[in-house]
Design a protein around this motif. Structure first.
Motif, PDB file in Angstrom:
ATOM      1  N   GLY A  19       9.380  49.193 -13.473  1.00  0.00           N
ATOM      2  CA  GLY A  19      10.435  48.198 -13.241  1.00  0.00           C
ATOM      3  C   GLY A  19      10.249  47.427 -11.941  1.00  0.00           C
ATOM      4  N   GLU A  20       9.175  47.693 -11.229  1.00  0.00           N
ATOM      5  CA  GLU A  20       8.882  47.020  -9.951  1.00  0.00           C
ATOM      6  C   GLU A  20       8.597  45.530 -10.162  1.00  0.00           C
ATOM      7  OE1 GLU A  20       8.459  46.983  -6.737  1.00  0.00           O
ATOM      8  OE2 GLU A  20       9.100  49.025  -6.284  1.00  0.00           O
ATOM      9  N   THR A  21       9.034  44.728  -9.228  1.00  0.00           N
ATOM     10  CA  THR A  21       8.711  43.296  -9.290  1.00  0.00           C
ATOM     11  C   THR A  21       7.953  42.851  -8.036  1.00  0.00           C
ATOM     12  OG1 THR A  21      10.910  42.797  -8.406  1.00  0.00           O
ATOM     13  CG2 THR A  21      10.645  42.689 -10.803  1.00  0.00           C
ATOM     14  N   SER A  22       7.186  43.774  -7.464  1.00  0.00           N
ATOM     15  CA  SER A  22       6.351  43.430  -6.300  1.00  0.00           C
ATOM     16  C   SER A  22       5.073  42.775  -6.807  1.00  0.00           C
ATOM     17  CB  SER A  22       6.018  44.691  -5.504  1.00  0.00           C
ATOM     18  OG  SER A  22       7.191  45.362  -5.134  1.00  0.00           O
ATOM     19  N   TYR A  23       5.209  41.500  -7.220  1.00  0.00           N
ATOM     20  CA  TYR A  23       4.105  40.803  -7.868  1.00  0.00           C
ATOM     21  C   TYR A  23       2.954  40.541  -6.902  1.00  0.00           C
ATOM     22  CZ  TYR A  23       7.769  39.978 -11.341  1.00  0.00           C
ATOM     23  OH  TYR A  23       8.784  40.148 -12.256  1.00  0.00           O
ATOM     24  N   GLY A  24       1.771  40.325  -7.460  1.00  0.00           N
ATOM     25  CA  GLY A  24       0.610  40.009  -6.635  1.00  0.00           C
ATOM     26  C   GLY A  24      -0.630  40.744  -7.090  1.00  0.00           C
ATOM     27  N   ILE A  25      -1.576  40.864  -6.159  1.00  0.00           N
ATOM     28  CA  ILE A  25      -2.882  41.468  -6.455  1.00  0.00           C
ATOM     29  C   ILE A  25      -2.873  42.944  -6.078  1.00  0.00           C
ATOM     30  CG2 ILE A  25      -5.351  41.427  -5.881  1.00  0.00           C
ATOM     31  CD1 ILE A  25      -5.019  38.423  -5.249  1.00  0.00           C
TER      32      ILE A  25
END
Length: 285
Positions: A202-208
């Motif tokens: 459920g994490e939304t720490s988007y990126g690489i």
């Protein structure tokens, strides 16, 4: 859990995602056939996402023939960059989060240090350039994205280094394997598990993010381990990359730092040799 759609379902990672979904009891997942999910057919992708309404799309579709890419730069670019852009646009239009699989080959690999996600990417071959351009396209089009760079992918499915070594080891008495390219093998089953962990978090720490198995090895030591685990009698000689020239240059050192993915999603990553043992058990089955 949100519905998941897998693009490139017929490839190595796609097959592993299918197996792991069954193991984990994930049923809200679609593995469309290649003709129904052509990454170069923008309107087709839009139609597919509009019909399936996934919360997450996992992109396993890629042009991965590293040496061939030097001669087929346009095809490599169309699949790895244009296709990724089309998919990101379709995800944006249909409210889906994209998990896009990339590679350690976005790095030059000249320094002996663990590569972090924000280290400068300076690819040294066409494949790496097109994968980096694909990452940039995804990031510029779609805020809701996870880009996962992985390395040296293998499994019991499709063609890969482990299966090639087992085949050659059965046919020959002696093999020469490059010893001065260092990285980390990744069991595609482990990567598939990590992808589902990200979705379920459920994490939304988007990126690489970087994901490979733990540890460090060379192709030579990897081959030795394959023969050791499989109890294959074959003499393996270490050679330098310069003694076995390939069309595309390879990074000399591309061991990635996995701290970010482990801490963000609370993921435990297996050691590469333990995963190799698990894979060879499956191949022997």
């Amino acid at each position: 859990m949100s519905k998941i759609l897998v693009i490139g379902a017929g490839g190595q990672l796609g097959q592993c995602l299918k197996v792991v979904a069954e193991r984990r009891g994930i049923t809200e997942i679609v593995f469309p056939a290649e003709q129904d999910a052509n990454i170069l057919n923008e309107s087709g992708l839009n139609d597919l996402l509009a019909k399936e309404k996934p919360g997450f799309v996992v992109n396993c579709a890629a042009y991965t023939a590293v040496d061939k890419a030097e001669d087929e730069a346009d095809l490599s670019k169309s699949i790895n960059e244009t296709g990724a852009a089309y998919l990101a646009s379709s995800c944006l239009a249909n409210g889906a989060t994209l998990i896009h699989v990339s590679t350690d080959f976005v790095f030059e690999g000249n320094d002996v240090k663990l590569l972090k996600e924000d280290d400068e990417a300076k690819p040294i071959n066409v494949y790496g350039v097109t994968k980096l351009d694909g990452e940039k396209a995804v990031a510029s089009i779609l805020p809701a994205h996870f880009i996962i760079r992985t390395s040296w992918l293998y499994s019991e499915y499709a063609n890969n280094f482990v299966k090639t070594m087992l085949k050659l080891g059965a046919e020959r008495d002696e093999l020469n394997i490059i010893a001065d390219q260092v990285g980390t093998p990744t069991y595609a089953i482990d990567l598939a598990n990590a992808i589902y962990d990200i979705i379920e978090s459920g994490e939304t720490s988007y990126g690489i993010y970087h994901y490979s198995n733990e540890g460090v090895t060379s192709w030579f030591d990897f081959a030795k381990a394959i023969f050791d685990v499989s109890q294959t009698q074959v003499k393996v000689n270490p050679i330098s990359g310069s003694a076995y020239p390939t069309k595309a240059l390879r990074p000399a050192f591309s061991v990635m730092d996995k701290t970010k993915i482990k801490e963000t999603f609370n993921i435990e990553i297996p050691y590469w040799r333990d995963s190799l043992v698990a894979c060879i058990k499956q191949i022997n089955k």
